[in-house]
Design a protein around this motif. Sequence first.
Motif, PDB file in Angstrom:
ATOM      1  N   GLN A  52       0.831  -1.199   0.000  1.00 54.66           N
ATOM      2  CA  GLN A  52       0.000   0.000   0.000  1.00 54.66           C
ATOM      3  C   GLN A  52       0.865   1.248   0.000  1.00 54.66           C
ATOM      4  O   GLN A  52       2.066   1.209   0.276  1.00 54.66           O
ATOM      5  N   THR A  53       0.221   2.362  -0.326  1.00 54.34           N
ATOM      6  CA  THR A  53       0.876   3.663  -0.296  1.00 54.34           C
ATOM      7  C   THR A  53       0.581   4.326   1.037  1.00 54.34           C
ATOM      8  O   THR A  53      -0.559   4.280   1.514  1.00 54.34           O
ATOM      9  N   GLN A  54       1.579   4.922   1.653  1.00 53.20           N
ATOM     10  CA  GLN A  54       1.351   5.609   2.918  1.00 53.20           C
ATOM     11  C   GLN A  54       0.306   6.697   2.719  1.00 53.20           C
ATOM     12  O   GLN A  54       0.282   7.406   1.704  1.00 53.20           O
ATOM     13  N   SER A  55      -0.592   6.862   3.691  1.00 56.62           N
ATOM     14  CA  SER A  55      -1.700   7.793   3.541  1.00 56.62           C
ATOM     15  C   SER A  55      -1.345   9.214   3.952  1.00 56.62           C
ATOM     16  O   SER A  55      -2.161  10.124   3.803  1.00 56.62           O
ATOM     17  N   ASP A  56      -0.144   9.406   4.457  1.00 56.23           N
ATOM     18  CA  ASP A  56       0.320  10.737   4.856  1.00 56.23           C
ATOM     19  C   ASP A  56       1.828  10.784   4.627  1.00 56.23           C
ATOM     20  O   ASP A  56       2.515   9.763   4.774  1.00 56.23           O
ATOM     21  N   PRO A  57       2.375  11.942   4.248  1.00 60.25           N
ATOM     22  CA  PRO A  57       3.821  12.013   4.002  1.00 60.25           C
ATOM     23  C   PRO A  57       4.695  11.555   5.162  1.00 60.25           C
ATOM     24  O   PRO A  57       5.841  11.166   4.953  1.00 60.25           O
ATOM     25  N   ALA A  58       4.162  11.593   6.383  1.00 64.55           N
ATOM     26  CA  ALA A  58       4.959  11.199   7.552  1.00 64.55           C
ATOM     27  C   ALA A  58       4.673   9.772   8.006  1.00 64.55           C
ATOM     28  O   ALA A  58       5.233   9.320   8.998  1.00 64.55           O
ATOM     29  N   PHE A  59       3.806   9.051   7.294  1.00 68.70           N
ATOM     30  CA  PHE A  59       3.365   7.736   7.757  1.00 68.70           C
ATOM     31  C   PHE A  59       4.114   6.574   7.101  1.00 68.70           C
ATOM     32  O   PHE A  59       3.593   5.461   7.030  1.00 68.70           O
ATOM     33  N   CYS A  60       5.352   6.791   6.668  1.00 70.79           N
ATOM     34  CA  CYS A  60       6.083   5.710   5.998  1.00 70.79           C
ATOM     35  C   CYS A  60       6.292   4.510   6.926  1.00 70.79           C
ATOM     36  O   CYS A  60       6.160   3.351   6.515  1.00 70.79           O
ATOM     37  N   GLY A  61       6.608   4.777   8.189  1.00 70.40           N
ATOM     38  CA  GLY A  61       6.803   3.681   9.138  1.00 70.40           C
ATOM     39  C   GLY A  61       5.522   2.921   9.399  1.00 70.40           C
ATOM     40  O   GLY A  61       5.514   1.694   9.488  1.00 70.40           O
ATOM     41  N   LEU A  62       4.393   3.650   9.508  1.00 68.42           N
ATOM     42  CA  LEU A  62       3.110   3.015   9.762  1.00 68.42           C
ATOM     43  C   LEU A  62       2.647   2.195   8.563  1.00 68.42           C
ATOM     44  O   LEU A  62       2.148   1.074   8.714  1.00 68.42           O
ATOM     45  N   ALA A  63       2.790   2.762   7.358  1.00 68.36           N
ATOM     46  CA  ALA A  63       2.384   2.031   6.157  1.00 68.36           C
ATOM     47  C   ALA A  63       3.243   0.787   5.956  1.00 68.36           C
ATOM     48  O   ALA A  63       2.739  -0.281   5.601  1.00 68.36           O
ATOM     49  N   THR A  64       4.544   0.910   6.174  1.00 70.92           N
ATOM     50  CA  THR A  64       5.450  -0.237   6.057  1.00 70.92           C
ATOM     51  C   THR A  64       5.029  -1.345   6.999  1.00 70.92           C
ATOM     52  O   THR A  64       4.960  -2.522   6.623  1.00 70.92           O
ATOM     53  N   LEU A  65       4.724  -0.970   8.224  1.00 68.35           N
ATOM     54  CA  LEU A  65       4.325  -1.961   9.215  1.00 68.35           C
ATOM     55  C   LEU A  65       2.983  -2.593   8.844  1.00 68.35           C
ATOM     56  O   LEU A  65       2.790  -3.802   9.015  1.00 68.35           O
ATOM     57  N   SER A  66       2.052  -1.799   8.335  1.00 69.69           N
ATOM     58  CA  SER A  66       0.760  -2.340   7.909  1.00 69.69           C
ATOM     59  C   SER A  66       0.937  -3.400   6.836  1.00 69.69           C
ATOM     60  O   SER A  66       0.316  -4.471   6.874  1.00 69.69           O
ATOM     61  N   VAL A  67       1.789  -3.112   5.840  1.00 72.91           N
ATOM     62  CA  VAL A  67       2.044  -4.065   4.758  1.00 72.91           C
ATOM     63  C   VAL A  67       2.568  -5.383   5.335  1.00 72.91           C
ATOM     64  O   VAL A  67       2.089  -6.471   4.998  1.00 72.91           O
ATOM     65  N   VAL A  68       3.542  -5.297   6.216  1.00 67.80           N
ATOM     66  CA  VAL A  68       4.195  -6.492   6.740  1.00 67.80           C
ATOM     67  C   VAL A  68       3.261  -7.273   7.662  1.00 67.80           C
ATOM     68  O   VAL A  68       3.183  -8.506   7.594  1.00 67.80           O
ATOM     69  N   LEU A  69       2.521  -6.583   8.530  1.00 58.96           N
ATOM     70  CA  LEU A  69       1.601  -7.271   9.437  1.00 58.96           C
ATOM     71  C   LEU A  69       0.514  -8.008   8.655  1.00 58.96           C
ATOM     72  O   LEU A  69       0.150  -9.142   8.990  1.00 58.96           O
ATOM     73  N   ASN A  70      -0.012  -7.375   7.609  1.00 60.08           N
ATOM     74  CA  ASN A  70      -1.021  -8.042   6.779  1.00 60.08           C
ATOM     75  C   ASN A  70      -0.421  -9.203   5.999  1.00 60.08           C
ATOM     76  O   ASN A  70      -1.046 -10.255   5.842  1.00 60.08           O
ATOM     77  N   ALA A  71       0.817  -9.037   5.517  1.00 55.44           N
ATOM     78  CA  ALA A  71       1.479 -10.108   4.779  1.00 55.44           C
ATOM     79  C   ALA A  71       1.720 -11.328   5.662  1.00 55.44           C
ATOM     80  O   ALA A  71       1.681 -12.472   5.192  1.00 55.44           O
TER      81      ALA A  71
END
Length: 497
Positions: A49-68
Amino acid sequence: MAMASAGLYRRTLPPPSIEFASPEGKKIFTEALHNGTMNGFFKLISYYQTQSDPAFCGLATLSVVLNALAIDPGRKWKGPWRWFDDSMLDCCEPLDKIQSQGITFGKVACLARCNGAKVEPFRSDQSNIDDFRNRLISCSSSEDCHVIVSYLRTPLNQTGIGHFSPLGGYHAERDMALILDVARFKYPPHWVPVTFLWNAMNTIDQSTGQHRGYMIISKLNRAPSILYTVSCRHEGWSSVAKFLTEDVPLLLKSEDLKDIQEVLSVVFKSPPSELREFITWVAEVRRQEDGNLTLSEEEKGRLAIKADVLEQIRSTALFKHVIRWLDSERSCCDTIANVGDEDMLSALGARVCCQGADMLTGCRSSSGNCCSQIDVKHLNVGSENPVTLISGTVTTGGSSEQGVDVLVPLCQRKPSSLCLCNEGQCIGMHPSTADVLTVLLFSLPLHTWSGIKEEKLRVEVASLITTEDLLPLLAEEVLFLRDQLHFLMTDNGARSD
């Protein structure tokens, strides 16, 4: 006529990176796939997924991995669906603070841990490029673990500063890693030489003064529920953590202590005011749906686990010492013992209801007043696992309202000074102050107690806080909290072993 506003649309990917979708990138992928170092890619790309906010790279990365990793968040995302989204990863720090300041390496590790993952963090000054490459090969050859990298974009000739992304694979002959950049609005997925990526990780995060690095994320085999988490949601968390991990050991070393009660007084008599908020409990939060008060089997199961953890805490010798200390303090001072007002069901229910509202409805209120019409009910009374249900109404902007339920185990103990009573029945919301302070003591680093001068007392404390004699659920909670505290304090450069 529609008007377009000026803005940025992507960036040109600079060398040495090679775009994943380019002819050369496809060739590298095909070769790596043939060599068996793209096995983790397919799970990651399925949930990329694409991070939903310019500062949310860590959160988006974690979301991808947790779902995977197919980790169940145990709570709803939207509608009836349970799913990790970067907007849900706020158990350690408020989203608005991350939005304005970004997130650090240690807090990403802490977030991963409190959302059900096993985390092995490696800062670049604690590892080397060969170890990194070997771990990358291992994870890329498996579907059971994934690599998250924290790096500075500059060594890759990219614009921007610090960034997080997952790695999707590895090409051995070219020694290149595939970065699945979660800032897809800026750069597409791309291959980079491992030497360049290591140099980008081997940099200092100016916000902490600590090295960046990488972490290995895998699924944690544990009960599908947690009761406690370390919270960075309040501004004073850093001073509390410093007090517990640095000041307390020095105080214990400097005083001539004679018994456990004196040890507890050192820890709890003069801490920062936010100590009570440092370790918080994780409640079940859900939308109200047509006034349905029934519990699903999954909700019952998670609440039963929480209740078991509470009972295990109360069966420890340390808990009995904490109760004794709290009782003595209530009669002579108004320090930490007088937090009873905050244990009122309606007050705590409103606060937890408000915190859950952000996740469920998008309400972002820092006042603590976004929940109203608080109502308390007891469900399944007389059964094996009775439940306290706190219902509240959340205003979600304008005049629209949403009902929110908070579920916690119902206290089944006899009334005491540590719980509120109604007609002779204990109605206190738990974990109580005594529960939280007990688990906080368990979670402190082992070196905390090593400076106690009196050997007999030092041995007694060690026997009280050891995890070897704890029942499995409580032992998991304690080790979980120790990991979180370790991740956070290494961001501050403090000793936490």
